[in-house]
Write a protein that holds these residues in place. Sequence first.
Motif, mmCIF file in Angstrom:
data_model
loop_
_atom_site.group_PDB
_atom_site.id
_atom_site.type_symbol
_atom_site.label_atom_id
_atom_site.label_comp_id
_atom_site.label_asym_id
_atom_site.label_seq_id
_atom_site.Cartn_x
_atom_site.Cartn_y
_atom_site.Cartn_z
ATOM 1 N N MET A 1 64.337 6.344 58.633
ATOM 2 C CA MET A 1 63.415 6.867 59.616
ATOM 3 C C MET A 1 62.039 6.254 59.323
ATOM 4 N N ASP A 2 61.415 5.679 60.315
ATOM 5 C CA ASP A 2 60.102 5.088 60.110
ATOM 6 C C ASP A 2 58.992 6.070 60.511
ATOM 7 N N ASP A 3 57.749 5.705 60.211
ATOM 8 C CA ASP A 3 56.617 6.591 60.476
ATOM 9 C C ASP A 3 56.496 6.941 61.964
ATOM 10 N N LYS A 4 56.741 5.968 62.824
ATOM 11 C CA LYS A 4 56.630 6.216 64.260
ATOM 12 C C LYS A 4 57.646 7.266 64.711
ATOM 13 N N THR A 5 58.843 7.188 64.200
ATOM 14 C CA THR A 5 59.885 8.161 64.535
ATOM 15 C C THR A 5 59.489 9.554 64.051
ATOM 16 N N ILE A 6 58.932 9.612 62.842
ATOM 17 C CA ILE A 6 58.493 10.903 62.296
ATOM 18 C C ILE A 6 57.367 11.478 63.153
ATOM 19 N N LEU A 7 56.400 10.637 63.526
ATOM 20 C CA LEU A 7 55.290 11.109 64.362
ATOM 21 C C LEU A 7 55.775 11.572 65.738
ATOM 22 N N ASN A 8 56.756 10.885 66.295
ATOM 23 C CA ASN A 8 57.334 11.317 67.577
ATOM 24 C C ASN A 8 58.022 12.666 67.428
ATOM 25 N N ARG A 9 58.717 12.847 66.323
ATOM 26 C CA ARG A 9 59.389 14.128 66.052
ATOM 27 C C ARG A 9 58.361 15.236 65.915
ATOM 28 N N ILE A 10 57.275 14.967 65.195
ATOM 29 C CA ILE A 10 56.198 15.949 65.045
ATOM 30 C C ILE A 10 55.648 16.326 66.412
ATOM 31 N N SER A 11 55.403 15.330 67.243
ATOM 32 C CA SER A 11 54.871 15.583 68.585
ATOM 33 C C SER A 11 55.811 16.465 69.405
ATOM 34 N N ASP A 12 57.107 16.180 69.345
ATOM 35 C CA ASP A 12 58.091 16.991 70.071
ATOM 36 C C ASP A 12 58.107 18.433 69.572
ATOM 37 N N LEU A 13 58.061 18.598 68.247
ATOM 38 C CA LEU A 13 58.065 19.945 67.667
ATOM 39 C C LEU A 13 56.808 20.721 68.052
ATOM 40 N N VAL A 14 55.664 20.053 68.009
ATOM 41 C CA VAL A 14 54.398 20.701 68.378
ATOM 42 C C VAL A 14 54.419 21.099 69.852
ATOM 43 N N ASP A 15 54.923 20.232 70.704
ATOM 44 C CA ASP A 15 55.019 20.557 72.129
ATOM 45 C C ASP A 15 55.868 21.805 72.355
ATOM 46 N N GLU A 16 57.008 21.879 71.683
ATOM 47 C CA GLU A 16 57.877 23.052 71.829
ATOM 48 C C GLU A 16 57.196 24.304 71.288
ATOM 49 N N GLU A 17 56.523 24.165 70.147
ATOM 50 C CA GLU A 17 55.812 25.309 69.567
ATOM 51 C C GLU A 17 54.730 25.809 70.525
ATOM 52 N N HIS A 18 53.957 24.900 71.094
ATOM 53 C CA HIS A 18 52.907 25.299 72.043
ATOM 54 C C HIS A 18 53.499 25.996 73.265
ATOM 55 N N ARG A 19 54.617 25.470 73.748
ATOM 56 C CA ARG A 19 55.263 26.076 74.916
ATOM 57 C C ARG A 19 55.726 27.503 74.604
ATOM 58 N N LEU A 20 56.343 27.690 73.436
ATOM 59 C CA LEU A 20 56.810 29.033 73.062
ATOM 60 C C LEU A 20 55.644 30.000 72.874
ATOM 61 N N ARG A 21 54.577 29.521 72.256
ATOM 62 C CA ARG A 21 53.406 30.395 72.043
ATOM 63 C C ARG A 21 52.720 30.731 73.363
ATOM 64 N N ALA A 22 52.669 29.781 74.280
ATOM 65 C CA ALA A 22 52.081 30.041 75.597
ATOM 66 C C ALA A 22 52.910 31.066 76.366
ATOM 67 N N GLN A 23 54.218 30.963 76.278
ATOM 68 C CA GLN A 23 55.087 31.937 76.931
ATOM 69 C C GLN A 23 54.884 33.321 76.326
ATOM 70 N N ALA A 24 54.713 33.383 75.019
ATOM 71 C CA ALA A 24 54.497 34.668 74.352
ATOM 72 C C ALA A 24 53.184 35.287 74.799
ATOM 73 N N GLN A 25 52.152 34.458 74.933
ATOM 74 C CA GLN A 25 50.859 34.975 75.384
ATOM 75 C C GLN A 25 50.918 35.461 76.818
ATOM 76 N N ALA A 26 51.756 34.839 77.610
ATOM 77 C CA ALA A 26 51.913 35.248 79.006
ATOM 78 C C ALA A 26 52.911 36.396 79.132
ATOM 79 N N HIS A 27 53.401 36.878 77.989
ATOM 80 C CA HIS A 27 54.368 37.979 77.930
ATOM 81 C C HIS A 27 55.681 37.645 78.623
#
Length: 82
Positions: A1-27
């Motif tokens: 796994m290269d750095d670019k792949t890891i950074l893409n994975r981080i970005s995907d995980l952060v996007d999902e985390e933000h989406r879940l937290r936004a849904q929680a805030q919107a109840h």
Amino acid sequence: MDDKTILNRISDLVDEEHRLRAQAQAHESGTDDEARTRLRELEESLDQCWDLLRRRRAARQAHGDPEAQGARPVSEVERYLQ
């Protein structure tokens, strides 16, 4: 796994985390056990990815082999002091 792949994975995980937290805030969701479990999994995966990326960069700076670095288990990464 290269750095670019890891950074893409981080970005995907952060996007999902933000989406879940936004849904929680919107109840919409996020307060149920499944959403809390998924958020915990995301946080653990992010910690693993950041740890791997840091170790790969450190190996490169020390003229080592970044490819020799592998993801550490969650149990090890989660014990780090912040």
